[in-house]
Design a protein around this motif. Structure first.
Motif, PDB file in Angstrom:
ATOM      1  N   VAL A  37       0.836  -1.208   0.000  1.00  0.00           N
ATOM      2  CA  VAL A  37       0.000   0.000   0.000  1.00  0.00           C
ATOM      3  C   VAL A  37       0.869   1.257   0.000  1.00  0.00           C
ATOM      4  O   VAL A  37       0.775   2.087  -0.890  1.00  0.00           O
ATOM      5  N   CYS A  38       1.724   1.407   1.007  1.00  0.00           N
ATOM      6  CA  CYS A  38       2.449   2.679   1.191  1.00  0.00           C
ATOM      7  C   CYS A  38       3.924   2.622   0.811  1.00  0.00           C
ATOM      8  O   CYS A  38       4.615   3.634   0.884  1.00  0.00           O
ATOM      9  N   LEU A  80       2.337  -6.162   3.905  1.00  0.00           N
ATOM     10  CA  LEU A  80       1.853  -4.862   4.365  1.00  0.00           C
ATOM     11  C   LEU A  80       2.663  -4.436   5.582  1.00  0.00           C
ATOM     12  O   LEU A  80       3.062  -5.282   6.388  1.00  0.00           O
ATOM     13  N   CYS A  84      -0.594  -0.222   7.719  1.00  0.00           N
ATOM     14  CA  CYS A  84      -1.544  -0.514   6.648  1.00  0.00           C
ATOM     15  C   CYS A  84      -2.320  -1.788   6.945  1.00  0.00           C
ATOM     16  O   CYS A  84      -3.521  -1.866   6.664  1.00  0.00           O
ATOM     17  N   ILE A  97      -6.764  -3.706  -0.997  1.00  0.00           N
ATOM     18  CA  ILE A  97      -5.507  -2.961  -1.121  1.00  0.00           C
ATOM     19  C   ILE A  97      -5.758  -1.692  -1.934  1.00  0.00           C
ATOM     20  O   ILE A  97      -5.286  -0.617  -1.591  1.00  0.00           O
ATOM     21  N   SER A  98      -6.535  -1.793  -2.992  1.00  0.00           N
ATOM     22  CA  SER A  98      -6.842  -0.628  -3.836  1.00  0.00           C
ATOM     23  C   SER A  98      -7.591   0.452  -3.065  1.00  0.00           C
ATOM     24  O   SER A  98      -7.314   1.642  -3.230  1.00  0.00           O
ATOM     25  N   LYS A 101      -5.097   2.138  -0.719  1.00  0.00           N
ATOM     26  CA  LYS A 101      -4.188   2.984  -1.509  1.00  0.00           C
ATOM     27  C   LYS A 101      -4.871   4.297  -1.880  1.00  0.00           C
ATOM     28  O   LYS A 101      -4.279   5.363  -1.781  1.00  0.00           O
TER      29      LYS A 101
END
Length: 112
Positions: A37-38, A80, A84, A97-98, A101
């Motif tokens: 994610v990040c 992750l 997250c 996840i989308s 994000k």
């Protein structure tokens, strides 16, 4: 707020879902340990103590399934960071996840 006592011992019964450590290892080999994610990498930020560390998230949480599942580390698991991973599980069913994000990118909250 006044001080209060904490730390009393309490026994609880919970369900624990068995995980195969080989799947975790295979997911790390395939995906690496950078947060999906990040983009956080524990070793880059904490040095040697962070090497190889990450949480591995089931895209379909085991707690949301009816029976044991066949899990493919390439398609069913993602790395992750702890933050997250906590955030995707702040709602039920877990965020995708989308979705997380998009929230991180825009600073907007999930609609669930």
């Amino acid at each position: 707020t006044k001080p209060s006592i904490e730390g009393s011992r309490k026994t609880v019964m919970v369900n624990r879902y068995e995980r195969d450590p080989k799947l975790r290892a295979a997911a790390i080999i395939f995906h690496g340990v950078r947060c999906a994610v990040c983009d956080f990498d524990f070793e880059e930020n904490y040095g040697p103590v962070g090497r190889g560390f990450c949480h591995i998230h089931h895209l379909i949480p085991l707690s949301e399934t009816e029976a044991p599942q066949l899990v493919d580390p390439k398609t069913d698991l993602v790395p992750l960071c702890a933050n997250c991973h906590s955030m995707v599980h702040r709602q039920s069913p877990a965020m995708t996840i989308s979705e997380l994000k998009a929230m991180l990118r825009t600073g907007t909250q999930s609609s669930n």
